[in-house]
Design a protein around this motif. Structure first.
Motif, PDB file in Angstrom:
ATOM      1  N   GLN A  36      -6.059  53.331  62.149  1.00 52.21           N
ATOM      2  CA  GLN A  36      -6.504  54.293  61.193  1.00 52.21           C
ATOM      3  C   GLN A  36      -5.746  54.946  59.987  1.00 52.21           C
ATOM      4  OE1 GLN A  36      -8.232  57.366  63.620  1.00 52.21           O
ATOM      5  NE2 GLN A  36     -10.186  56.281  63.764  1.00 52.21           N
ATOM      6  N   ILE A  38      -3.891  55.334  56.727  1.00 56.33           N
ATOM      7  CA  ILE A  38      -4.628  55.050  55.405  1.00 56.33           C
ATOM      8  C   ILE A  38      -3.572  55.160  54.390  1.00 56.33           C
ATOM      9  CG2 ILE A  38      -5.440  57.451  55.073  1.00 56.33           C
ATOM     10  CD1 ILE A  38      -7.895  56.149  53.290  1.00 56.33           C
ATOM     11  N   VAL A  81      -3.239  49.973  53.133  1.00 60.16           N
ATOM     12  CA  VAL A  81      -2.644  51.046  53.232  1.00 60.16           C
ATOM     13  C   VAL A  81      -1.734  51.496  52.147  1.00 60.16           C
ATOM     14  CG1 VAL A  81      -0.952  52.463  54.725  1.00 60.16           C
ATOM     15  CG2 VAL A  81      -2.319  50.562  55.816  1.00 60.16           C
ATOM     16  N   ARG A 102      -7.197  58.296  59.000  1.00 58.22           N
ATOM     17  CA  ARG A 102      -8.533  58.748  58.618  1.00 58.22           C
ATOM     18  C   ARG A 102      -9.693  57.816  59.311  1.00 58.22           C
ATOM     19  NH1 ARG A 102     -10.849  57.620  52.653  1.00 58.22           N
ATOM     20  NH2 ARG A 102     -11.100  55.623  53.458  1.00 58.22           N
TER      21      ARG A 102
END
Length: 372
Positions: A36, A38, A81, A102
């Motif tokens: 997750q 980002i 990313v 996120r």
């Protein structure tokens, strides 16, 4: 990203540009899902100049760390990313990474309050002759708007900080442009960093409606034209701009809030104190322990006043032939901000062309919500 967001933010110390042991500890403890992640904003301990390879070293370490978690190659991580590494931790500043993760918010988690959201976008790669010119301004503006959509931010007033990583000119790029018959904005590689940062910052301001129009003649020449929310850092490790938009949106399930202010000069700690009181209800002196407990990070730009004065007193940062003024400015502003919040692991980036008023710069604070 149309669904409500849940953003987690971690400030992680490091012993060197490739030290991700603190990040691994968060993963092992179940606090951070690497899938997750980002965006990462890092402060590395290089000189922040053209030859600062700590930025590329850190970004490479992150790519190899994330690749197996994202089921891609290390080279492909940059497209997944946003990695922004800013060199220079002079003075009391401490090297660290700020990691943004996120994911979608559950139906029961979403709130009607405005809380932290994050969005990212990339421009196309720029030809050497486009750096510091309108092509970079316009492409950056479009990327900021795309990142706002990715964050779920509809009103530009809810954007509090826009971090841009932009390219610079190397001698090879200058030579390639010359061989093709094109002229670069400068042949000086260090000077090109300022042109790239300035054009990128004007793109941010244009996207956020901080001014209605920009023309190429204004770049690095009109100090009255600036963004109060742009932070731009130049480096050799990329050819296009990476944009991270940090703001707030209703429905976010994040346990963080963000606010911004503008330092009018390098010693304007009062603007930051006022922001902490008005936006977070914290007095930096009376509530010092609470500030230390809840602060995730301060994100700031710094530059030596181009007029050679700070509050009518002469400074010598622009006259030092041994240490560039951007390094002096990071150390000075870092010390001021550290004295306000009682922390030295702060993201202070040098070179603030069109980022805040001349000699000053934008500052954003991310705080955890205590009742979450």
């Amino acid at each position: 990203m149309s669904a409500a967001q849940k953003v987690d933010v971690f400030r992680v110390p490091c012993d060197g540009p490739a030290d991700l042991s603190g990040v691994q500890a968060l993963v092992d403890a179940g606090r951070l899902d690497p899938r997750q992640i980002i965006a990462v904003m890092g402060k590395t301990e290089g000189n922040g100049c053209v030859n600062d390879h700590t930025r590329d070293f850190a970004a490479t370490a992150w790519c190899h760390f994330l690749a197996p978690h994202l089921d891609c190659t290390a080279a492909q991580v940059h497209g997944r990313v946003a990695l922004v590494m800013s060199g220079g931790t002079e003075g009391v500043l401490s090297p660290h990474f700020t990691v943004f993760a996120r994911g979608p918010a559950g139906a029961a988690e979403a709130t009607h309050e405005k809380r932290l959201v994050v969005g990212v976008a990339h421009t196309r790669d720029f030809a050497p002759e486009e750096l510091g010119r309108m092509a970079q301004v316009e492409a950056t503006a479009e990327a900021v708007k795309a990142a706002m959509r990715d964050a779920g931010i509809e009103d530009a007033a809810d954007v509090h900080f826009v971090q841009v990583k932009c390219p610079l000119l190397t001698s090879a790029k200058v030579r390639a442009a010359q061989q093709s018959g094109a002229a670069t904005v400068s042949r000086d590689t260090y000077e090109s960093m300022g042109w790239s940062r300035g054009a990128s910052a004007l793109g941010v301001g244009l996207a956020l409606g901080e001014f209605a129009a920009v023309d190429e003649a204004a770049i690095l020449h009109d100090g009255t034209l600036y963004s109060a929310r742009a932070s731009c850092s130049a480096g050799i490790e990329l050819d296009g701009n990476v944009v991270i938009v940090l703001g707030e949106a209703a429905g976010s399930a994040s346990r963080f809030r963000i606010a911004h202010t503008v330092m009018q000069d390098a010693i304007d700690g009062n603007s930051v104190r006022r922001m902490l009181r008005e936006r977070f209800g914290l007095d930096p002196e009376a509530d010092a322990d609470l500030v230390a407990d809840r602060l995730v990070n301060l994100l700031a730009k710094a530059e030596a006043s181009p007029g050679g004065l700070v509050r009518e007193a002469r400074h010598t940062m622009l006259n030092d032939s041994d240490i560039h003024s951007t390094r002096h400015a990071r150390a000075a502003v870092g010390g001021v901000l550290a004295s306000v919040v009682g922390s030295t692991a702060l993201y202070v980036s040098g070179g603030a062309e069109h980022q805040g008023p001349p000699g000053g710069g934008p500052v954003a604070a991310i705080f955890a919500i205590p009742s979450f």
